[in-house]
Design a protein around this motif. Structure first.
Motif, PDB file in Angstrom:
ATOM      1  N   GLN A  49       0.804  -1.238   0.000  1.00 57.55           N
ATOM      2  CA  GLN A  49       0.000   0.000   0.000  1.00 57.55           C
ATOM      3  C   GLN A  49       0.833   1.282   0.000  1.00 57.55           C
ATOM      4  N   THR A  50       2.138   1.202  -0.168  1.00 56.19           N
ATOM      5  CA  THR A  50       2.964   2.413  -0.090  1.00 56.19           C
ATOM      6  C   THR A  50       4.008   2.394  -1.197  1.00 56.19           C
ATOM      7  N   TRP A  84       6.477   2.529  13.258  1.00 56.63           N
ATOM      8  CA  TRP A  84       5.566   2.279  12.131  1.00 56.63           C
ATOM      9  C   TRP A  84       4.659   3.482  11.861  1.00 56.63           C
ATOM     10  N   GLU A  85       4.614   4.399  12.819  1.00 55.82           N
ATOM     11  CA  GLU A  85       3.666   5.507  12.758  1.00 55.82           C
ATOM     12  C   GLU A  85       3.761   6.243  11.426  1.00 55.82           C
ATOM     13  N   GLY A  88       0.445   3.339   8.581  1.00 55.92           N
ATOM     14  CA  GLY A  88      -0.931   2.810   8.620  1.00 55.92           C
ATOM     15  C   GLY A  88      -0.973   1.291   8.660  1.00 55.92           C
ATOM     16  N   TYR A  89      -2.214   0.781   8.636  1.00 56.63           N
ATOM     17  CA  TYR A  89      -2.434  -0.678   8.662  1.00 56.63           C
ATOM     18  C   TYR A  89      -1.586  -1.330   9.768  1.00 56.63           C
ATOM     19  N   TYR A  90      -1.920  -0.976  11.000  1.00 62.45           N
ATOM     20  CA  TYR A  90      -1.046  -1.362  12.130  1.00 62.45           C
ATOM     21  C   TYR A  90      -1.022  -2.865  12.397  1.00 62.45           C
TER      22      TYR A  90
END
Ligand code: SF4
Length: 363
Positions: A49-50, A84-85, A88-90
């Motif tokens: 997603q990135t 991770w901040e 997203g999608y933790y």
């Protein structure tokens, strides 16, 4: 849906062309320095997603804080979440933690090399398992992400939506069949890199593409229409006929009218309709009425499809050769020397046609 597969020579040529291109053009990325499995794994999870550009600062910060898998297994969850901040999608970071613990406790701190073993780890699906197996361990395991899907669909002109089950199966089959056994690492990355940097969702740079000679979508003018969007959306079909009018080494362009879609861009003299019927005759009348050119058009030399938000257009191109230009250039009509066409603002389908045309008729 299924096309004839590439024969052995074609496949070898595609593989070698892509590998050579990757060697020369790959982006320098930190995990490519030594293909350490831990680094490959984290990069793949972060890239879900990135885009690469966005994730790189996160990746560097993570590796600085947690240089190995043991550090991840032993880290406070709070630290992991903090690192991770912004991504997203933790759930992904929680799965990273679980996987790190499993690898340290059950695999002696070493990543398994095989897809079947990798699939047992939390948060690792078919794509990520294939990516780790091939990129970290050079195993001939297929991968299929959005970039690879787009390249495969275009090269083999797979026109059905890739989300359909049968299409997905066929794509996985191709992704596996195309891997040169000793070069899985570079080949898989090359496919992904091509999709990320050349074979873009819109405006792909086909002229820079190392496998253009094998690409059916390019050959048949279907690049913009493939891959098809998800089932359910059926865009309205339109038809456009264009005259490619050439005199000496110049082509005739006209300017799109105000208040029309793509206003101000240059295009070939053309007509458009909801139906294909009589379109060629309408174009002949248009040329006579607006350009003083009386011709009987022959066969199309090329056609392509282009998708806009709410409709798609099938564009056909008819060649016309004039001895003398007739109509002179003015504000809305322009004879343009072929090398200068690059400077014109053209709608995407025309730019794509010009790329094709110059390959065929440069002189
Ligand atoms: S020729 Fe164009 S559409 Fe085909 S693979 Fe290359 S970049 Fe993609």
């Amino acid at each position: 849906m299924k096309q004839r597969d590439l024969n052995a020579n074609e496949l070898e040529d595609l593989q070698q062309s892509l590998l050579k291109w990757f060697k020369e053009h790959q982006r320098k990325l930190p995990w490519r320095e030594n293909y350490e499995p831990y680094q490959v794994w984290i990069s793949e999870i972060m890239l879900q997603q990135t885009q690469v550009k966005t994730m790189l600062p996160f990746y560097r910060r993570w590796m600085e804080a947690l240089p190995g898998i043991r550090e991840v297994a032993e880290a406070d969850e709070e630290l992991l979440i903090k690192l991770w901040e912004g991504l997203g999608y933790y759930r992904r970071v929680r799965n990273i933690r679980k996987t790190a613990e499993m690898i340290c406790n059950e695999y002696g701190g070493q990543f398994p090399e095989q897809v079947a073993e990798l699939l047992k780890l939390p948060g690792i699906g078919r794509y990520t398992a294939g990516a780790i197996a091939s990129i970290a361990f050079n195993q001939p395991a297929p991968i299929l992400d959005g970039n690879v899907t787009r390249v495969l669909c275009r090269v083999r002109k797979i026109e059905d939506p890739p989300q359909l089950g049968d299409v997905g199966k066929e794509l996985w089959r191709l992704a596996e069949a195309w891997i040169p056994k000793e070069e899985a690492r570079n080949f898989n990355q090359a496919l992904m890199e091509l999709g990320a940097t050349v074979c873009l969702p819109s405006s792909p740079n086909c002229l820079l593409c190392p496998i253009r000679q094998h690409c059916l979508a390019f050959e048949l003018g279907k690049v913009e229409a493939i891959p098809a969007s998800k089932p359910g959306k059926v865009p309205r079909q339109r038809y456009r006929a264009c005259a490619v009018i050439r005199c000496n080494k110049k082509l005739l362009f006209s300017k799109r009218l105000e208040n029309s879609l793509l206003e101000g861009l240059w295009e070939f003299p053309s007509v458009e309709s909801d139906t294909k019927k009589k379109l060629k005759g309408t174009l002949e009348e248009h040329l006579e009425r607006n350009y003083g050119i009386k011709v009987t058009l022959g066969k199309e030399i090329h056609q392509l499809e282009h998708r806009y938000t709410n409709f798609k257009t099938r564009v056909g191109f008819y060649p016309v050769t004039l001895e003398v230009p007739g109509k002179k250039s003015n504000e809305t009509t322009s004879w343009v020397e072929i090398p200068k066409i690059e400077d014109l603002a053209l709608p995407r389908p025309y730019r794509r046609f010009i790329e094709w045309y110059l390959e065929q008729f440069r002189n």
